[in-house]
Design a protein around this motif. Structure first.
Motif, short mmCIF file in Angstrom:
data_model
loop_
_atom_site.label_atom_id
_atom_site.label_comp_id
_atom_site.label_asym_id
_atom_site.label_seq_id
_atom_site.Cartn_x
_atom_site.Cartn_y
_atom_site.Cartn_z
N MET A 1 0.74 -1.25 0.00
CA MET A 1 -0.09 -0.03 0.14
C MET A 1 0.74 1.20 0.06
O MET A 1 0.52 2.00 -0.64
N MET A 2 1.77 1.05 0.85
CA MET A 2 2.98 2.34 0.86
C MET A 2 3.65 2.51 -0.49
O MET A 2 3.64 3.80 -0.91
N THR A 3 3.72 1.55 -1.18
CA THR A 3 4.64 1.52 -2.56
C THR A 3 3.44 2.32 -3.54
O THR A 3 3.79 3.32 -4.25
N ILE A 4 2.39 2.00 -3.32
CA ILE A 4 1.19 2.58 -4.35
C ILE A 4 1.05 4.08 -4.06
O ILE A 4 1.25 4.93 -4.92
N LEU A 5 1.14 4.38 -2.93
CA LEU A 5 1.13 6.05 -2.57
C LEU A 5 2.38 6.55 -2.77
O LEU A 5 2.57 8.06 -3.37
N ILE A 6 3.47 6.22 -2.81
CA ILE A 6 4.89 6.68 -3.22
C ILE A 6 4.86 7.00 -4.42
O ILE A 6 5.18 8.20 -5.00
N SER A 7 4.40 5.76 -5.32
CA SER A 7 4.30 5.95 -6.70
C SER A 7 3.35 7.09 -7.24
O SER A 7 3.65 7.71 -8.11
N LEU A 8 2.16 7.10 -6.77
CA LEU A 8 1.11 8.10 -6.87
C LEU A 8 1.84 9.57 -6.64
O LEU A 8 1.59 10.47 -7.49
N PHE A 9 2.34 9.55 -5.73
CA PHE A 9 3.13 10.81 -5.27
C PHE A 9 4.11 11.30 -6.29
O PHE A 9 3.90 12.59 -6.91
N VAL A 10 4.98 10.31 -6.62
CA VAL A 10 5.91 10.72 -7.54
C VAL A 10 5.30 11.21 -9.06
O VAL A 10 5.86 12.28 -9.87
N VAL A 11 4.58 10.40 -9.34
CA VAL A 11 3.69 10.67 -10.71
C VAL A 11 3.13 12.06 -10.74
O VAL A 11 2.96 12.71 -11.73
N ALA A 12 2.38 12.15 -9.66
CA ALA A 12 1.90 13.47 -9.82
C ALA A 12 2.74 14.64 -9.55
O ALA A 12 2.70 15.65 -10.09
N TRP A 13 3.87 14.48 -8.94
CA TRP A 13 4.95 15.48 -8.81
C TRP A 13 5.47 15.94 -10.12
O TRP A 13 5.66 16.95 -10.46
N VAL A 14 5.80 14.80 -11.08
CA VAL A 14 6.29 14.88 -12.32
C VAL A 14 5.25 15.53 -13.18
O VAL A 14 5.73 16.52 -14.10
N ALA A 15 4.09 15.13 -13.21
CA ALA A 15 3.02 15.73 -13.78
C ALA A 15 2.80 17.27 -13.65
O ALA A 15 2.82 17.91 -14.54
N ALA A 16 2.73 17.73 -12.32
CA ALA A 16 2.78 18.86 -12.11
C ALA A 16 4.03 19.89 -12.44
O ALA A 16 3.73 20.86 -12.94
N ALA A 17 5.02 19.16 -12.59
CA ALA A 17 6.33 20.02 -12.70
C ALA A 17 6.50 19.95 -14.46
O ALA A 17 6.69 20.91 -14.92
N LEU A 18 5.80 19.13 -15.21
CA LEU A 18 5.86 19.09 -16.64
C LEU A 18 4.85 20.25 -16.99
O LEU A 18 5.00 21.27 -17.81
N ILE A 19 3.84 20.28 -16.28
CA ILE A 19 2.70 21.30 -16.67
C ILE A 19 2.93 22.73 -16.22
O ILE A 19 2.76 23.60 -16.97
N GLY A 20 3.59 22.66 -15.20
CA GLY A 20 4.25 23.96 -14.75
C GLY A 20 5.33 24.44 -15.63
O GLY A 20 5.12 25.89 -15.91
N SER A 21 6.12 23.77 -16.14
CA SER A 21 7.07 24.25 -17.19
C SER A 21 6.41 24.58 -18.52
O SER A 21 6.93 25.50 -18.84
N GLN A 22 5.53 23.89 -18.78
CA GLN A 22 4.90 24.24 -20.03
C GLN A 22 4.14 25.60 -19.83
O GLN A 22 4.35 26.46 -20.67
N ALA A 23 3.52 25.97 -18.93
CA ALA A 23 2.67 27.01 -18.48
C ALA A 23 3.79 28.34 -18.44
O ALA A 23 3.65 29.28 -18.98
N TYR A 24 4.85 28.10 -17.36
CA TYR A 24 6.05 28.99 -17.39
C TYR A 24 6.25 29.35 -18.84
O TYR A 24 6.47 30.65 -19.09
N PHE A 25 6.80 28.51 -19.62
CA PHE A 25 7.77 28.98 -20.81
C PHE A 25 6.62 29.55 -21.95
O PHE A 25 7.04 30.35 -22.76
N ARG A 26 5.41 29.04 -22.06
CA ARG A 26 4.56 29.50 -22.96
C ARG A 26 4.18 30.97 -22.40
O ARG A 26 4.17 31.78 -23.37
N GLY A 27 3.94 31.37 -21.32
CA GLY A 27 3.85 32.68 -20.71
C GLY A 27 5.08 33.64 -20.96
O GLY A 27 5.15 34.70 -21.45
#
Length: 77
Positions: A1-27
């Motif tokens: 169960m802990m592995t799933i939570l950690i994996s979910l956290f990592v995936v969410a963090w990477v997605a947020a970083a990619l979306i944030g980078s896109q938004a920053y550079f497009r702006g």
């Protein structure tokens, strides 16, 4: 169960970083820019590699325009 939570956290963090980078550079590719950074090859390369779009210099305008001191003093009178 802990592995799933950690994996979910990592995936969410990477997605947020990619979306944030896109938004920053497009702006950044669209907002006014200081003259010293007008033709920054490193910014253009990084922005294109992240967003997949060229910087449109018809859309960007200089942030600060040097105005002749004499003319600017006469405007106020």
């Amino acid at each position: 169960m802990m592995t799933i939570l950690i994996s979910l956290f990592v995936v969410a963090w990477v997605a947020a970083a990619l979306i944030g980078s896109q938004a920053y550079f497009r702006g950044e590719q669209r907002k006014p820019i200081h003259e010293r950074n007008w033709a920054s090859e490193s910014f253009d390369f990084l922005a294109k590699s992240i967003t997949g779009e060229e910087t449109d210099y018809m859309e960007r305008v200089p942030a600060y325009v040097v105005v002749e001191t004499y003319a600017s003093k006469r405007i106020g009178k």
